[in-house]
Design a protein around this motif. Structure first.
Motif, PDB file in Angstrom:
ATOM      1  N   SER A  11       9.234  -6.705  -1.108  1.00  0.00           N
ATOM      2  CA  SER A  11       7.923  -6.401  -0.521  1.00  0.00           C
ATOM      3  C   SER A  11       7.244  -5.271  -1.299  1.00  0.00           C
ATOM      4  O   SER A  11       7.917  -4.451  -1.918  1.00  0.00           O
ATOM      5  CB  SER A  11       8.085  -5.985   0.942  1.00  0.00           C
ATOM      6  N   PRO A  12       5.915  -5.208  -1.255  1.00  0.00           N
ATOM      7  CA  PRO A  12       5.176  -4.236  -2.069  1.00  0.00           C
ATOM      8  C   PRO A  12       5.584  -2.779  -1.871  1.00  0.00           C
ATOM      9  O   PRO A  12       5.467  -1.985  -2.791  1.00  0.00           O
ATOM     10  CB  PRO A  12       3.720  -4.434  -1.653  1.00  0.00           C
ATOM     11  N   GLU A  13       6.081  -2.411  -0.698  1.00  0.00           N
ATOM     12  CA  GLU A  13       6.425  -1.006  -0.463  1.00  0.00           C
ATOM     13  C   GLU A  13       7.929  -0.742  -0.491  1.00  0.00           C
ATOM     14  O   GLU A  13       8.368   0.352  -0.183  1.00  0.00           O
ATOM     15  CB  GLU A  13       5.842  -0.540   0.882  1.00  0.00           C
ATOM     16  N   LYS A  17      10.205  -3.631  -5.470  1.00  0.00           N
ATOM     17  CA  LYS A  17       8.824  -4.096  -5.617  1.00  0.00           C
ATOM     18  C   LYS A  17       8.417  -4.291  -7.073  1.00  0.00           C
ATOM     19  O   LYS A  17       7.626  -5.164  -7.385  1.00  0.00           O
ATOM     20  CB  LYS A  17       7.858  -3.125  -4.948  1.00  0.00           C
ATOM     21  N   ASP A  18       8.970  -3.498  -7.984  1.00  0.00           N
ATOM     22  CA  ASP A  18       8.579  -3.579  -9.393  1.00  0.00           C
ATOM     23  C   ASP A  18       8.976  -4.899 -10.041  1.00  0.00           C
ATOM     24  O   ASP A  18       8.442  -5.258 -11.084  1.00  0.00           O
ATOM     25  CB  ASP A  18       9.165  -2.410 -10.181  1.00  0.00           C
ATOM     26  N   ASN A  21       5.680  -6.697  -9.097  1.00  0.00           N
ATOM     27  CA  ASN A  21       4.397  -6.010  -9.326  1.00  0.00           C
ATOM     28  C   ASN A  21       3.867  -6.152 -10.746  1.00  0.00           C
ATOM     29  O   ASN A  21       2.668  -6.008 -10.957  1.00  0.00           O
ATOM     30  CB  ASN A  21       4.495  -4.533  -8.948  1.00  0.00           C
ATOM     31  N   THR A  26      -1.503 -11.914  -6.071  1.00  0.00           N
ATOM     32  CA  THR A  26      -2.082 -11.310  -4.880  1.00  0.00           C
ATOM     33  C   THR A  26      -1.047 -11.268  -3.760  1.00  0.00           C
ATOM     34  O   THR A  26      -0.132 -12.087  -3.703  1.00  0.00           O
ATOM     35  CB  THR A  26      -3.303 -12.117  -4.388  1.00  0.00           C
ATOM     36  N   TRP A  27      -1.208 -10.287  -2.877  1.00  0.00           N
ATOM     37  CA  TRP A  27      -0.347 -10.111  -1.716  1.00  0.00           C
ATOM     38  C   TRP A  27      -1.160 -10.317  -0.444  1.00  0.00           C
ATOM     39  O   TRP A  27      -2.285  -9.848  -0.352  1.00  0.00           O
ATOM     40  CB  TRP A  27       0.217  -8.689  -1.679  1.00  0.00           C
ATOM     41  N   TYR A  62       5.357 -10.528   3.396  1.00  0.00           N
ATOM     42  CA  TYR A  62       4.198 -10.701   2.525  1.00  0.00           C
ATOM     43  C   TYR A  62       4.303 -12.012   1.763  1.00  0.00           C
ATOM     44  O   TYR A  62       5.385 -12.405   1.332  1.00  0.00           O
ATOM     45  CB  TYR A  62       4.116  -9.566   1.500  1.00  0.00           C
ATOM     46  N   PHE A  64       3.356 -13.589  -1.649  1.00  0.00           N
ATOM     47  CA  PHE A  64       2.954 -13.258  -3.006  1.00  0.00           C
ATOM     48  C   PHE A  64       2.564 -14.553  -3.705  1.00  0.00           C
ATOM     49  O   PHE A  64       3.343 -15.510  -3.725  1.00  0.00           O
ATOM     50  CB  PHE A  64       4.085 -12.568  -3.763  1.00  0.00           C
TER      51      PHE A  64
END
Length: 108
Positions: A11-13, A17-18, A21, A26-27, A62, A64
């Motif tokens: 997840s983005p947080e 995440k990398d 990313n 888009t998320w 999320y 992606f």
């Protein structure tokens, strides 16, 4: 398939995440129906995983979306390891008003 639903480390947080990313994409916040379990195999201490099930709880995460995912599935398979498998699920966006087919990694 160019869509992946993530509900934990990707997840983005979160910590991994990398790994996503750097891909152009888009998320969107969303959810699936499932059951969250602690990995019974104890491959890595207390890995969490989902088993897909329409009759259980709402698992938030999320969606992606990226055209670059098509070249990245093998890397994700290696990252997730033998305790997980990639399946297709319906992800619900906008509080369930919109549904989208996506891949997800779930416990075997």
């Amino acid at each position: 398939m160019n869509k992946l639903f993530v509900y934990r480390n990707l997840s983005p947080e979160k910590s991994n995440k990398d790994l996503l990313n750097h891909l152009n994409g888009t998320w969107e916040k969303g959810f699936i129906w499932g059951k969250l379990y602690v990995d019974v195999l104890d491959v890595i201490p207390k890995r969490l995983g989902v088993r897909f099930d329409h009759n259980h709880e709402k698992i938030k995460g999320y969606l992606f979306s990226s055209k670059e995912l098509k070249n990245y599935w093998n890397k994700l398979d290696i990252l997730e390891g033998e305790a997980y498998e990639c399946i297709k699920v319906t992800v619900f966006i906008d509080d369930g008003k919109k549904d989208i087919k996506a891949n997800i990694y779930v416990l075997k």
